[in-house]
Design a protein around this motif. Structure first.
Motif, PDB file in Angstrom:
ATOM      1  N   SER A 423       0.810  -1.217   0.000  1.00 20.37           N
ATOM      2  CA  SER A 423       0.000   0.000   0.000  1.00 20.37           C
ATOM      3  C   SER A 423       0.849   1.275   0.000  1.00 20.37           C
ATOM      4  O   SER A 423       0.611   2.167  -0.822  1.00 20.37           O
ATOM      5  N   PRO A 424       1.844   1.424   0.897  1.00 23.58           N
ATOM      6  CA  PRO A 424       2.669   2.637   0.847  1.00 23.58           C
ATOM      7  C   PRO A 424       3.348   2.850  -0.503  1.00 23.58           C
ATOM      8  O   PRO A 424       3.457   3.986  -0.982  1.00 23.58           O
ATOM      9  N   LEU A 425       3.818   1.765  -1.110  1.00 18.35           N
ATOM     10  CA  LEU A 425       4.479   1.891  -2.403  1.00 18.35           C
ATOM     11  C   LEU A 425       3.518   2.441  -3.456  1.00 18.35           C
ATOM     12  O   LEU A 425       3.871   3.362  -4.213  1.00 18.35           O
ATOM     13  N   ILE A 426       2.308   1.912  -3.508  1.00 19.82           N
ATOM     14  CA  ILE A 426       1.320   2.385  -4.479  1.00 19.82           C
ATOM     15  C   ILE A 426       0.948   3.840  -4.203  1.00 19.82           C
ATOM     16  O   ILE A 426       0.883   4.676  -5.120  1.00 19.82           O
ATOM     17  N   VAL A 427       0.698   4.167  -2.940  1.00 16.68           N
ATOM     18  CA  VAL A 427       0.247   5.510  -2.568  1.00 16.68           C
ATOM     19  C   VAL A 427       1.308   6.554  -2.904  1.00 16.68           C
ATOM     20  O   VAL A 427       1.029   7.568  -3.569  1.00 16.68           O
ATOM     21  N   LEU A 428       2.524   6.334  -2.448  1.00 15.08           N
ATOM     22  CA  LEU A 428       3.564   7.350  -2.587  1.00 15.08           C
ATOM     23  C   LEU A 428       4.033   7.484  -4.034  1.00 15.08           C
ATOM     24  O   LEU A 428       4.258   8.598  -4.515  1.00 15.08           O
ATOM     25  N   VAL A 429       4.180   6.366  -4.732  1.00 16.17           N
ATOM     26  CA  VAL A 429       4.598   6.435  -6.135  1.00 16.17           C
ATOM     27  C   VAL A 429       3.491   7.080  -6.981  1.00 16.17           C
ATOM     28  O   VAL A 429       3.766   7.950  -7.823  1.00 16.17           O
ATOM     29  N   VAL A 455      -4.703  14.908  -3.794  1.00 12.30           N
ATOM     30  CA  VAL A 455      -4.101  13.832  -4.596  1.00 12.30           C
ATOM     31  C   VAL A 455      -3.652  12.684  -3.694  1.00 12.30           C
ATOM     32  O   VAL A 455      -3.876  11.506  -4.003  1.00 12.30           O
ATOM     33  N   LEU A 456      -3.010  13.018  -2.573  1.00  9.01           N
ATOM     34  CA  LEU A 456      -2.563  11.991  -1.626  1.00  9.01           C
ATOM     35  C   LEU A 456      -3.746  11.189  -1.103  1.00  9.01           C
ATOM     36  O   LEU A 456      -3.672   9.956  -0.985  1.00  9.01           O
ATOM     37  N   PRO A 544       6.593  12.038   6.077  1.00  8.88           N
ATOM     38  CA  PRO A 544       7.045  13.092   5.146  1.00  8.88           C
ATOM     39  C   PRO A 544       5.930  13.597   4.233  1.00  8.88           C
ATOM     40  O   PRO A 544       5.811  14.806   4.006  1.00  8.88           O
ATOM     41  N   ALA A 545       5.103  12.685   3.714  1.00 10.73           N
ATOM     42  CA  ALA A 545       4.015  13.105   2.831  1.00 10.73           C
ATOM     43  C   ALA A 545       2.961  13.898   3.605  1.00 10.73           C
ATOM     44  O   ALA A 545       2.437  14.910   3.112  1.00 10.73           O
ATOM     45  N   LEU A 546       2.638  13.459   4.811  1.00  3.66           N
ATOM     46  CA  LEU A 546       1.660  14.172   5.627  1.00  3.66           C
ATOM     47  C   LEU A 546       2.186  15.547   6.036  1.00  3.66           C
ATOM     48  O   LEU A 546       1.415  16.507   6.161  1.00  3.66           O
TER      49      LEU A 546
END
Length: 556
Positions: A423-429, A455-456, A544-546
């Motif tokens: 899930s993190p890989l799909i979300v962040l990429v 978008v996130l 980092p994304a948050l």
């Protein structure tokens, strides 16, 4: 009664109701999957689809059956939507054109239990597609999730075998014995509460108080509304989802729908305890789910009830995007419940939430939706986290980690870790690619941190099969339909493959007797460790994304 007090009573009554049904419903779920006899209806279905119910499957065969069933379902729903104009009960002039890209996105969305909608339901889909296409997938996609977690539980319970049961039997039983009876009764309750259930198309015209005329779109709403919540699906009959009075008329129906969202995910751990022969283990998993859920619901209410803007007098700001018949607190509780599970239904607009309120909804999904999570998916996600926790604890004391009498060897921990990374890989990429493309950034309603959050949120919702949205993002484009469809597809089936592979590996082991060095996995110490592991893993992955999205917006 103050808003805060009313919110506390609302949540407390939900807790009491869930506690009352936890044991009897959980025991019933265990009996469903332990039963050796098949009903006449089930035997008929097996005969029609050519299944031998007595033949068990290895994890690889079980996984292939899940994938094959889902692939056929996607193809059927894809062409069903494209051909709806030639079928009965269709809309004469749909507001949104059903393009191949949109049909692909919607088919994948409903088959993966995501129910992301890039269209307005009442003005795009005809009644036949709603009933025979979308509602049917609401049932069977939920049943697939239950079947997968039951296979994992059998992996823990069995020893020296490669068999995990029969997917088709598990699928049929989950649908006929669990989902259908509850949905039938609950639909009657919603109709009694004022939800619509008819076959009226967009031709019911009424006179308004102001003297104008208004067209009311009807349809088989209550029946779809129930399974959308019960199966943690989330796709609404109407564009505004559960904020629409025809789907969710009153405060008590709002409470009832939240109860439907939570009842199966919170009862499954009891069934798990029964199936592995230790109800204490079931209580421990329920406690982990409950602690995380209460923290989330409490913080979401806090952030929405308190104004954090730059104008101290703007005390009504949190009412933006909220239905007055529900109020801020009840809407915040609904939002937390729908993102803690994989439901995705909304009774308020998440894009209008405060920066920290929106942060909580994002964080709920990024936890992996394990508290209590989607139907089936929440429990197997929590069991994966339990496996990771005992592995970490085993490293600390220098012992081979064990969980429920099964050794967690390098093979098991690799499967568990890979599950967590999907899930993190799909979300962040996915988010990074969208933000790197000017054309896709143009789909954001807002600029700056809130635009990034839109978008996130979209990729977080898709990859975790939630389906809710910040609503500001224009998602009905060829690129977003394709990209989010792929995110939903990989986010659903890659984890399922790893779960079933883990179940097969565990089932082939024997049973390791407990010793003085065995970590007790039913005590408060372990419950705290699992909660801590869950938060730490998510914080390290998504912070980092948050920080660039909702946290930056809150500071600004």
């Amino acid at each position: 009664m103050s808003t805060t007090t009313a919110g506390i009573v609302f949540v407390a009554s939900l807790i009491i109701a869930l506690a009352l049904v936890h044991i009897p419903f959980g025991d019933y779920i265990a009996r469903v999957y332990k039963a050796e006899k098949h009903s006449r209806a089930e035997k008929f279905i097996y005969k029609v689809i050519g299944v031998q119910p007595g033949v068990e499957m290895t994890w690889a065969v079980y996984a292939r059956s899940v994938l094959a069933f889902s692939a056929v379902s996607i193809l059927f729903l894809f062409f069903f939507q494209l051909l709806q104009g030639k079928l009965p009960l269709h809309l004469n002039d749909p507001a949104t054109e059903m393009t191949p890209a949109l049909a692909w996105n919607t088919a994948v969305s409903f088959v993966t239990n995501t129910n992301w909608q890039n269209y307005s339901g009442e003005s795009t889909m005809g009644h036949l597609v709603q009933m025979a296409g979308l509602a049917v997938q609401n049932f069977v996609s939920a049943s697939v999730g239950i079947a997968v977690v039951i296979a994992l539980v059998r992996g823990f319970a069995r020893k020296h075998t490669a068999d995990l049961g029969n997917f088709w039997v598990d699928l049929v039983r989950g649908t006929i014995r669990i989902l259908l009876p509850i949905a039938f009764i609950a639909a009657i309750v919603l109709v009694a509460g004022g939800a619509v259930q008819n076959f009226v198309l967009n031709d019911q015209t009424i006179d308004t108080v102001a003297g104008a005329t208004q067209t009311l779109p009807g349809g088989p709403v209550a029946s779809q509304e129930v399974i959308k919540e019960l199966g943690t699906n989330g796709g609404g009959f109407y564009n505004v989802n559960s904020a629409h009075p025809f789907e969710n008329p009153t405060t008590w129906t709002n409470w009832f729908e939240i109860f439907l969202i939570l009842v199966i995910p919170f009862s499954l751990p009891r069934g798990f305890g029964r199936l592995v022969g230790s109800t204490k283990q079931g209580y421990a998993i329920t406690a982990v789910m409950g602690v995380i859920a209460l923290l989330s619901i409490g913080l979401t209410n806090l952030f929405q009830l308190q104004h954090h803007g730059t104008i101290p007098t703007a005390i009504g700001a949190s009412m933006e995007g909220v239905e007055t018949r529900f109020g801020v607190s009840n809407s915040a509780t609904f939002a937390a419940a729908t993102t803690l599970t994989s439901t995705g239904a909304v009774d308020s607009f998440h894009d209008s939430y405060s920066s920290l309120g929106g942060l909580m909804l994002l964080f709920n999904m990024q936890l992996g939706e394990v508290a209590p999570g989607g139907v089936g998916a929440g429990l197997y996600g929590m069991l994966i986290l339990a496996v990771i926790t005992v592995f970490v604890a085993g490293l600390m004391v220098g012992r081979t980690p064990e969980y429920l009498g099964k050794k967690i060897t390098p093979r098991e921990i690799k499967l568990a870790a890979t599950y967590f990374l999907v899930s993190p890989l799909i979300v962040l990429v996915g988010t990074a690619i969208a933000m790197a493309m000017p054309g896709q950034r143009g789909g954001m309603l807002n600029s700056g941190p809130h635009g990034l959050s839109e978008v996130l949120y979209a990729f977080t919702s898709a990859a975790n099969n939630n389906g809710s949205a910040f609503a500001g993002l224009t998602g009905n484009t060829e690129w977003y339909n394709t990209a989010l469809g792929l995110a939903m597809l990989f986010g659903r089936f890659l984890p399922i493959i790893f779960v079933l592979a883990l179940a097969g590996s565990l089932a082939q082991q024997g049973h390791t007797p407990e010793s003085v060095g065995t970590l007790p996995t039913h005590r408060p110490q372990f419950i705290g460790m699992v909660v801590g592991t869950t938060f730490i893993l998510v914080a390290l992955t998504f912070l980092p994304a948050l920080a660039l999205g909702p946290l930056a917006e809150g500071i600004h």
